[in-house]
Write a protein that holds these residues in place. Structure first.
Motif, PDB file in Angstrom:
ATOM      1  N   GLY A  73     -11.122  -4.494  17.110  1.00 38.34           N
ATOM      2  CA  GLY A  73     -11.106  -3.214  16.409  1.00 38.34           C
ATOM      3  C   GLY A  73      -9.777  -2.504  16.533  1.00 38.34           C
ATOM      4  O   GLY A  73      -9.232  -1.975  15.558  1.00 38.34           O
ATOM      5  N   LEU A  74      -9.197  -2.516  17.747  1.00 36.78           N
ATOM      6  CA  LEU A  74      -7.883  -1.900  17.948  1.00 36.78           C
ATOM      7  C   LEU A  74      -6.807  -2.631  17.160  1.00 36.78           C
ATOM      8  O   LEU A  74      -5.880  -2.011  16.622  1.00 36.78           O
ATOM      9  CB  LEU A  74      -7.542  -1.899  19.439  1.00 36.78           C
ATOM     10  N   SER A  75      -6.922  -3.952  17.094  1.00 41.00           N
ATOM     11  CA  SER A  75      -5.961  -4.743  16.334  1.00 41.00           C
ATOM     12  C   SER A  75      -6.003  -4.385  14.851  1.00 41.00           C
ATOM     13  O   SER A  75      -4.961  -4.271  14.196  1.00 41.00           O
ATOM     14  CB  SER A  75      -6.250  -6.234  16.517  1.00 41.00           C
ATOM     15  N   LEU A  76      -7.215  -4.169  14.326  1.00 46.46           N
ATOM     16  CA  LEU A  76      -7.364  -3.805  12.916  1.00 46.46           C
ATOM     17  C   LEU A  76      -6.796  -2.416  12.637  1.00 46.46           C
ATOM     18  O   LEU A  76      -6.208  -2.176  11.580  1.00 46.46           O
ATOM     19  CB  LEU A  76      -8.837  -3.867  12.511  1.00 46.46           C
ATOM     20  N   VAL A  77      -6.980  -1.497  13.591  1.00 47.00           N
ATOM     21  CA  VAL A  77      -6.420  -0.149  13.436  1.00 47.00           C
ATOM     22  C   VAL A  77      -4.896  -0.216  13.422  1.00 47.00           C
ATOM     23  O   VAL A  77      -4.233   0.391  12.569  1.00 47.00           O
ATOM     24  CB  VAL A  77      -6.913   0.775  14.567  1.00 47.00           C
ATOM     25  N   GLY A  78      -4.321  -0.955  14.374  1.00 48.19           N
ATOM     26  CA  GLY A  78      -2.871  -1.109  14.403  1.00 48.19           C
ATOM     27  C   GLY A  78      -2.342  -1.766  13.141  1.00 48.19           C
ATOM     28  O   GLY A  78      -1.285  -1.369  12.613  1.00 48.19           O
ATOM     29  N   GLN A  79      -3.070  -2.750  12.638  1.00 43.35           N
ATOM     30  CA  GLN A  79      -2.666  -3.418  11.403  1.00 43.35           C
ATOM     31  C   GLN A  79      -2.652  -2.447  10.236  1.00 43.35           C
ATOM     32  O   GLN A  79      -1.726  -2.464   9.402  1.00 43.35           O
ATOM     33  CB  GLN A  79      -3.635  -4.573  11.116  1.00 43.35           C
ATOM     34  N   ALA A  80      -3.655  -1.580  10.154  1.00 37.05           N
ATOM     35  CA  ALA A  80      -3.723  -0.597   9.065  1.00 37.05           C
ATOM     36  C   ALA A  80      -2.537   0.356   9.114  1.00 37.05           C
ATOM     37  O   ALA A  80      -1.952   0.684   8.070  1.00 37.05           O
ATOM     38  CB  ALA A  80      -5.037   0.187   9.148  1.00 37.05           C
ATOM     39  N   PHE A  81      -2.159   0.799  10.307  1.00 39.45           N
ATOM     40  CA  PHE A  81      -1.009   1.698  10.429  1.00 39.45           C
ATOM     41  C   PHE A  81       0.292   0.987  10.045  1.00 39.45           C
ATOM     42  O   PHE A  81       1.152   1.580   9.374  1.00 39.45           O
ATOM     43  CB  PHE A  81      -0.920   2.253  11.852  1.00 39.45           C
ATOM     44  N   ARG A  82       0.454  -0.249  10.468  1.00 42.31           N
ATOM     45  CA  ARG A  82       1.673  -0.983  10.131  1.00 42.31           C
ATOM     46  C   ARG A  82       1.780  -1.191   8.618  1.00 42.31           C
ATOM     47  O   ARG A  82       2.855  -1.003   8.022  1.00 42.31           O
ATOM     48  CB  ARG A  82       1.703  -2.328  10.861  1.00 42.31           C
ATOM     49  N   ARG A  83       0.693  -1.587   8.005  1.00 43.97           N
ATOM     50  CA  ARG A  83       0.705  -1.802   6.563  1.00 43.97           C
ATOM     51  C   ARG A  83       0.936  -0.495   5.803  1.00 43.97           C
ATOM     52  O   ARG A  83       1.633  -0.466   4.780  1.00 43.97           O
ATOM     53  CB  ARG A  83      -0.619  -2.438   6.120  1.00 43.97           C
ATOM     54  N   ALA A  84       0.352   0.593   6.307  1.00 41.73           N
ATOM     55  CA  ALA A  84       0.531   1.892   5.653  1.00 41.73           C
ATOM     56  C   ALA A  84       1.990   2.334   5.711  1.00 41.73           C
ATOM     57  O   ALA A  84       2.520   2.908   4.754  1.00 41.73           O
ATOM     58  CB  ALA A  84      -0.368   2.941   6.305  1.00 41.73           C
ATOM     59  N   LEU A  85       2.652   2.065   6.834  1.00 45.84           N
ATOM     60  CA  LEU A  85       4.061   2.441   6.972  1.00 45.84           C
ATOM     61  C   LEU A  85       4.919   1.688   5.961  1.00 45.84           C
ATOM     62  O   LEU A  85       5.805   2.278   5.321  1.00 45.84           O
ATOM     63  CB  LEU A  85       4.533   2.139   8.395  1.00 45.84           C
ATOM     64  N   VAL A  86       4.641   0.407   5.795  1.00 47.02           N
ATOM     65  CA  VAL A  86       5.390  -0.393   4.816  1.00 47.02           C
ATOM     66  C   VAL A  86       5.107   0.120   3.401  1.00 47.02           C
ATOM     67  O   VAL A  86       6.033   0.286   2.590  1.00 47.02           O
ATOM     68  CB  VAL A  86       5.019  -1.881   4.934  1.00 47.02           C
ATOM     69  N   SER A  87       3.854   0.385   3.100  1.00 41.84           N
ATOM     70  CA  SER A  87       3.493   0.863   1.759  1.00 41.84           C
ATOM     71  C   SER A  87       4.074   2.234   1.475  1.00 41.84           C
ATOM     72  O   SER A  87       4.432   2.538   0.333  1.00 41.84           O
ATOM     73  CB  SER A  87       1.962   0.909   1.612  1.00 41.84           C
ATOM     74  N   GLN A  88       4.171   3.090   2.494  1.00 43.02           N
ATOM     75  CA  GLN A  88       4.690   4.437   2.298  1.00 43.02           C
ATOM     76  C   GLN A  88       6.146   4.425   1.829  1.00 43.02           C
ATOM     77  O   GLN A  88       6.593   5.348   1.128  1.00 43.02           O
ATOM     78  CB  GLN A  88       4.583   5.231   3.596  1.00 43.02           C
ATOM     79  N   LEU A  89       6.879   3.387   2.195  1.00 40.41           N
ATOM     80  CA  LEU A  89       8.292   3.297   1.817  1.00 40.41           C
ATOM     81  C   LEU A  89       8.499   2.817   0.383  1.00 40.41           C
ATOM     82  O   LEU A  89       9.634   2.799  -0.099  1.00 40.41           O
ATOM     83  CB  LEU A  89       9.025   2.367   2.786  1.00 40.41           C
ATOM     84  N   HIS A  90       7.423   2.434  -0.289  1.00 40.17           N
ATOM     85  CA  HIS A  90       7.552   2.015  -1.690  1.00 40.17           C
ATOM     86  C   HIS A  90       7.871   3.240  -2.548  1.00 40.17           C
ATOM     87  O   HIS A  90       7.315   4.329  -2.327  1.00 40.17           O
ATOM     88  CB  HIS A  90       6.256   1.358  -2.160  1.00 40.17           C
ATOM     89  N   PRO A  91       8.766   3.120  -3.539  1.00 39.32           N
ATOM     90  CA  PRO A  91       9.144   4.279  -4.360  1.00 39.32           C
ATOM     91  C   PRO A  91       7.956   5.011  -4.982  1.00 39.32           C
ATOM     92  O   PRO A  91       7.953   6.246  -5.059  1.00 39.32           O
ATOM     93  CB  PRO A  91      10.036   3.655  -5.442  1.00 39.32           C
ATOM     94  N   ARG A  92       6.953   4.276  -5.407  1.00 42.49           N
ATOM     95  CA  ARG A  92       5.798   4.921  -6.030  1.00 42.49           C
ATOM     96  C   ARG A  92       5.050   5.798  -5.045  1.00 42.49           C
ATOM     97  O   ARG A  92       4.582   6.892  -5.391  1.00 42.49           O
ATOM     98  CB  ARG A  92       4.856   3.854  -6.595  1.00 42.49           C
ATOM     99  N   MET A  93       4.930   5.346  -3.815  1.00 45.30           N
ATOM    100  CA  MET A  93       4.233   6.138  -2.802  1.00 45.30           C
ATOM    101  C   MET A  93       5.092   7.294  -2.304  1.00 45.30           C
ATOM    102  O   MET A  93       4.569   8.331  -1.890  1.00 45.30           O
ATOM    103  CB  MET A  93       3.832   5.238  -1.627  1.00 45.30           C
ATOM    104  N   LEU A  94       6.401   7.135  -2.354  1.00 41.03           N
ATOM    105  CA  LEU A  94       7.281   8.249  -2.005  1.00 41.03           C
ATOM    106  C   LEU A  94       7.155   9.371  -3.035  1.00 41.03           C
ATOM    107  O   LEU A  94       7.153  10.555  -2.687  1.00 41.03           O
ATOM    108  CB  LEU A  94       8.733   7.771  -1.909  1.00 41.03           C
ATOM    109  N   VAL A  95       7.047   9.009  -4.307  1.00 39.09           N
ATOM    110  CA  VAL A  95       6.845  10.013  -5.352  1.00 39.09           C
ATOM    111  C   VAL A  95       5.486  10.691  -5.190  1.00 39.09           C
ATOM    112  O   VAL A  95       5.346  11.899  -5.429  1.00 39.09           O
ATOM    113  CB  VAL A  95       6.969   9.366  -6.748  1.00 39.09           C
TER     114      VAL A  95
END
Length: 266
Positions: free
Chosen positions: A16-38
């Protein structure tokens, strides 16, 4: 409890902790996409506009009411009089404005979160569906209606709970615990619904909420702690939506992968 059960529960917790950490890591990568920055702009602008409106219309009457109410607080007036007498400062001069800001600014914040849940989350899901979860079918029903209703009742309960528990802030360490609790409540109850209602069927949602209840609350608690840092207020609505979307879409995919179709024997 047997050693085997303890080992199983430990393994599940680690997973469960691994899945939570994975979600945060993926969210950080996705947040840097131009569409998500807008996408950051919409909830931020709404929250700022809400704060300006609330402060413009309610600051004076609220501070006046709090100042009047403060005159009936015996211990408060005793301490305030002692501080003034020794030439330090008036407790009332800074505590009343601080309490007023503590009431009004979170209302603007929950408005920004509600906008993110209802309007930004569909953009987040569409973005992730194409890039990270292709082929994940949409089996939700009445997503918009459910999302709006959920945002309204959670936002209303958050506001009422925040207001009525504010007197407890005077009791250490409630000034830290209560804001974390209410923001965790709002984040979890709002975003876990909006992250699933478009893709998961009602039965899948109920099963996944039971299965991952601890992980969803853990995500909310971490985000609520980060939300205490003013610098992160700009990105929190969209980043929180991304974390919940990654966790929930991944959970839906793994649940459907568990389904085994029994082939008839020949």
């Amino acid at each position: 409890m047997t050693h085997q059960n303890l080992a199983l529960r430990g393994s599940q917790s680690a997973r469960g902790l691994s899945l939570v950490g994975q979600a945060f890591r993926r969210a950080l990568v996705s947040q840097l996409h131009p569409r998500m920055l807008v996408a950051l702009l919409l909830p931020f602008v709404i929250a700022v506009m809400g704060a300006v409106v609330l402060l413009w219309f309610f600051w004076a009457p609220l501070t006046g009411w709090l100042d009047q109410e403060a005159t009936s607080w015996g211990m408060f007036n005793t301490v305030d009089g002692w501080l003034v007498a020794v030439g330090l400062f008036s407790l009332k001069l800074w505590l009343v404005p601080l309490m007023a800001a503590g009431l009004l600014l979170p209302l603007a914040g929950i408005l920004g979160l509600g906008i993110a849940a209802v309007f930004v989350m569909p953009l987040v899901l569409q973005h992730l569906e194409k890039r990270d979860y292709p082929g994940l079918s949409r089996q939700g029903q009445h997503a918009t209606v459910l999302g709006v209703w959920n945002a309204v009742w959670v936002g209303l309960l958050f506001c009422l709970g925040w207001i009525f528990t504010m007197p407890l802030w005077l009791m250490p360490p409630m000034a830290l615990v209560l804001p974390i609790f209410w923001w965790a409540f709002a984040l979890n109850r709002m975003l876990r619904v909006d992250a699933m209602i478009e893709h998961a069927s009602p039965a899948e949602r109920r099963l996944l909420w039971r299965r991952h209840n601890r992980q969803l609350w853990l995500i909310a608690g971490i985000l609520a702690l980060v939300n205490l840092v003013p610098l992160f207020w700009l990105v929190m609505p969209v980043f929180s939506a991304l974390v919940y979307a990654h966790f929930c879409l991944d959970a839906i995919g793994r649940l459907r992968a568990e389904t085994v179709i029994d082939m008839p024997s020949r």
